[in-house]
Write a protein that holds these residues in place. Structure first.
Motif, PDB file in Angstrom:
ATOM      1  N   PHE A 236       0.841  -1.189   0.000  1.00  0.00           N
ATOM      2  CA  PHE A 236       0.000   0.000   0.000  1.00  0.00           C
ATOM      3  C   PHE A 236       0.880   1.245   0.000  1.00  0.00           C
ATOM      4  O   PHE A 236       2.006   1.239   0.513  1.00  0.00           O
ATOM      5  CB  PHE A 236      -0.898   0.024   1.239  1.00  0.00           C
ATOM      6  CG  PHE A 236      -1.951  -1.049   1.270  1.00  0.00           C
ATOM      7  CD1 PHE A 236      -3.093  -0.939   0.490  1.00  0.00           C
ATOM      8  CD2 PHE A 236      -1.810  -2.160   2.085  1.00  0.00           C
ATOM      9  CE1 PHE A 236      -4.076  -1.915   0.523  1.00  0.00           C
ATOM     10  CE2 PHE A 236      -2.781  -3.145   2.131  1.00  0.00           C
ATOM     11  CZ  PHE A 236      -3.917  -3.034   1.340  1.00  0.00           C
TER      12      PHE A 236
ATOM     13  N   ASP B 256      -5.369  -6.766   3.721  1.00  0.00           N
ATOM     14  CA  ASP B 256      -4.593  -7.435   2.676  1.00  0.00           C
ATOM     15  C   ASP B 256      -5.516  -8.028   1.611  1.00  0.00           C
ATOM     16  O   ASP B 256      -5.293  -7.872   0.404  1.00  0.00           O
ATOM     17  CB  ASP B 256      -3.725  -8.527   3.315  1.00  0.00           C
ATOM     18  CG  ASP B 256      -2.730  -9.133   2.345  1.00  0.00           C
ATOM     19  OD1 ASP B 256      -2.306  -8.422   1.403  1.00  0.00           O
ATOM     20  OD2 ASP B 256      -2.376 -10.313   2.511  1.00  0.00           O
TER      21      ASP B 256
ATOM     22  N   LYS C 248      -2.957  -1.845  -4.062  1.00  0.00           N
ATOM     23  CA  LYS C 248      -1.534  -1.896  -3.710  1.00  0.00           C
ATOM     24  C   LYS C 248      -0.723  -1.250  -4.837  1.00  0.00           C
ATOM     25  O   LYS C 248      -0.146  -1.916  -5.687  1.00  0.00           O
ATOM     26  CB  LYS C 248      -1.121  -3.334  -3.445  1.00  0.00           C
ATOM     27  CG  LYS C 248      -1.896  -3.953  -2.264  1.00  0.00           C
ATOM     28  CD  LYS C 248      -1.495  -5.380  -1.975  1.00  0.00           C
ATOM     29  CE  LYS C 248      -2.260  -5.924  -0.783  1.00  0.00           C
ATOM     30  NZ  LYS C 248      -1.885  -7.322  -0.448  1.00  0.00           N
TER      31      LYS C 248
END
Length: 529
Positions: free
Chosen positions: A438, A509, A518
């Motif tokens: 990220f 995640d 991401k």
């Protein structure tokens, strides 16, 4: 200036601003087999990748185009206004055309992501009331009555004092039976309680100032008191990302206002030099005073003011410094005394220190701490002190109890433990997010962690998906941020355990992969946890 301060300079590589690590390891030890944690006193800022910027601008352009098309169809009668708008459409509009269009068609479409009511205390978890609508464009959101139990990553409860059990809550309950729920008067009339005096003495001692004055509202502590310390013929040089309360107070003061780029000390020096050389507009007379206004921790960026450099410039150009520590007092520094302690700056070098009790202390209201002369000036001339209802006794008791806990006056080491837990949680969460790929902005020691989302559709999807999985977060988009700076903002707390953070990270995640969030071109290498 110490070497640790000068080592906070950043270098830009391929659009990525990477902090230069100090020669000494972040834990103060020599090299060992375990990788070093994020270096202290540094910030990370990775710019948006080109492809993400292009798609973000395209998405906003498409949304605005469709919104204007909907407005055109409404005028032709092909699409009905909502019930709330139908009866008002022929009146003079209160907003600009663009603002009304944006509010109705874009903001209104994802309004279930904003202003979610909660039905519990803002602790490590909270109960969020579900709101739904059958038509996201036109209907008001209705509370269904269903409560969603969620991990709280959105409140400013930095030290975990927003709780219903424990010494602070008990002290507030006792104060309720002693003082009642409200004072029903201003400080200057019959609204001053003995506990207000105790709180002011504790605040002054805690922040290292001779005197302090408290107020019942944090926002008004800035907006109503800045006009007391500066006026016409003076100059305010303000960070461009300062809070709205500072903006309002600066405008009400009548002083000339200059903005400098966020945390850019070179730009600040240019503004100071120009002000001294050229003086006031038209007359060219010297300014009566020059006040530099900065925040300790910027709540939307997660960045920390470069206070040593600010103090250096203040002394060099004979200016004054007004420091807003709403998000840093209690949350930064080894003993929670804010950014002065964090940077090793003498509080005597800061002319006016402002802070609030709404974050780290779990209460409400604010304070001004300064010399006795400045505090007396504020007390005599502040509209807040003269006309606003003073802080209630239970709220003041909450703040007093939290302060005593932080200072160790309660006979326990609970305050020290909470400060340590907050620091560990903040750095752990930030590093894990950066390892996942990220883009995370802000100071490595800040409890505020902005996770960049960029694209508007993903903003709503991110918020809804996390709430459905039991995590409450704040998401922020245009116009509160730049078009390409849409983000989620995590606020860490000492109330969070490592297990809670790991649970949240696992969800983040998965959601990050699903929504393709991401973006980082420079993810950190994984560390052993």
């Amino acid at each position: 200036m110490s070497a640790s301060v000068t080592e906070t300079v950043v270098a830009q590589q391929n659009g990525y601003v990477k902090p230069l690590e100090p020669e000494k390891h972040c834990n103060g030890t020599t090299t060992n087999s375990k990788p070093c944690d994020l270096p202290s006193h540094t910030e990370s800022f990775e710019v948006i990748p080109l492809w993400a910027a292009i798609t973000t601008y395209f998405a906003f352009g498409l949304l605005i185009l469709i919104s204007y098309l909907r407005e055109l169809l409404r005028r032709w009668g092909w699409i009905r206004y909502g019930a709330k708008v139908e009866g008002m459409k022929d009146f003079v509009p209160l907003y600009s055309d663009f603002e009304a269009m944006y509010t109705l068609n874009i903001y209104g479409r994802i309004k279930d992501c904003w202003n979610r009511p909660i039905a519990s205390n803002a602790g490590d978890h909270f109960d969020v009331l579900e709101r739904k609508t059958t038509d996201s464009f036109n209907s008001d959101l209705k509370v269904t009555g269903r409560k969603i139990r969620a991990l709280n990553l959105s409140s400013y409860n930095y030290l975990g004092f927003a709780e219903t059990q424990g010494s602070c809550a008990e002290d507030a309950r006792r104060a309720l039976s002693t003082y009642g729920a409200g004072t029903c008067s201003s400080r200057r009339e019959l609204g001053t309680l003995d506990i207000h005096k105790e709180l002011e003495q504790l605040v002054a001692e805690f922040v290292g100032k001779p005197a302090a004055l408290t107020f019942g509202m944090g926002f008004a502590t800035n907006s109503a008191n800045l006009p007391v310390v500066v006026g016409k013929g003076s100059l305010i040089i303000s960070d461009q990302l300062n809070h709205a309360s500072i903006v309002l107070g600066s405008r009400l003061s009548g002083a000339k206002i200059e903005l400098f780029k966020h945390n850019d000390m070179d730009d600040l020096e240019r503004k100071l030099r120009h002000a001294i050389v050229y003086g006031q507009p038209r007359t060219r007379r010297p300014y009566k005073k020059i006040l530099i206004v900065v925040e300790g921790v910027y709540s939307m960026e997660g960045s920390v003011v470069n206070l040593p450099r600010v103090v250096e410039l203040k002394k060099k150009y004979k200016a004054y410094v007004y420091l807003d520590e709403a998000h840093s007092i209690g949350a930064m520094g080894e003993t929670g005394r804010g950014v002065c302690e964090y940077w090793g700056v003498n509080p005597a070098d800061i002319d006016i220190m402002m802070g609030t009790f709404t974050k780290s202390f779990g209460a409400c209201g604010g304070y001004i701490a300064a010399s006795e002369e400045i505090v007396d000036q504020v007390r005599r001339h502040s509209h807040n002190d003269a006309y606003a209802v003073s802080m209630s006794g239970p709220v003041a008791a909450q703040a007093v109890s939290a302060l005593k806990t932080i200072m160790g006056r309660d006979g326990t080491d609970l305050g020290r433990h909470r400060l340590k837990q907050l620091a560990e949680n903040s750095r752990y969460m930030r590093r894990r997010l950066m390892e996942m790929g990220f883009i995370v902005w802000g100071n490595h020691d800040s409890p505020v962690i902005p996770l960049m989302i960029f694209q508007p559709a993903k903003l709503a999807a991110f918020s809804r998906e996390l709430l459905a999985r039991g995590i409450g977060v704040v998401v922020v988009g245009f116009p509160a941020t730049g078009i390409t700076e849409t983000r989620a903002r995590f606020c860490l707390s000492a109330a969070h355990t490592r297990e809670m953070l790991d649970e949240a990270l696992a969800v983040l995640d998965d959601v990050g992969n699903r929504l393709q969030l991401k973006y980082s071109c420079h993810p950190l290498k994984s560390n052993s946890h």
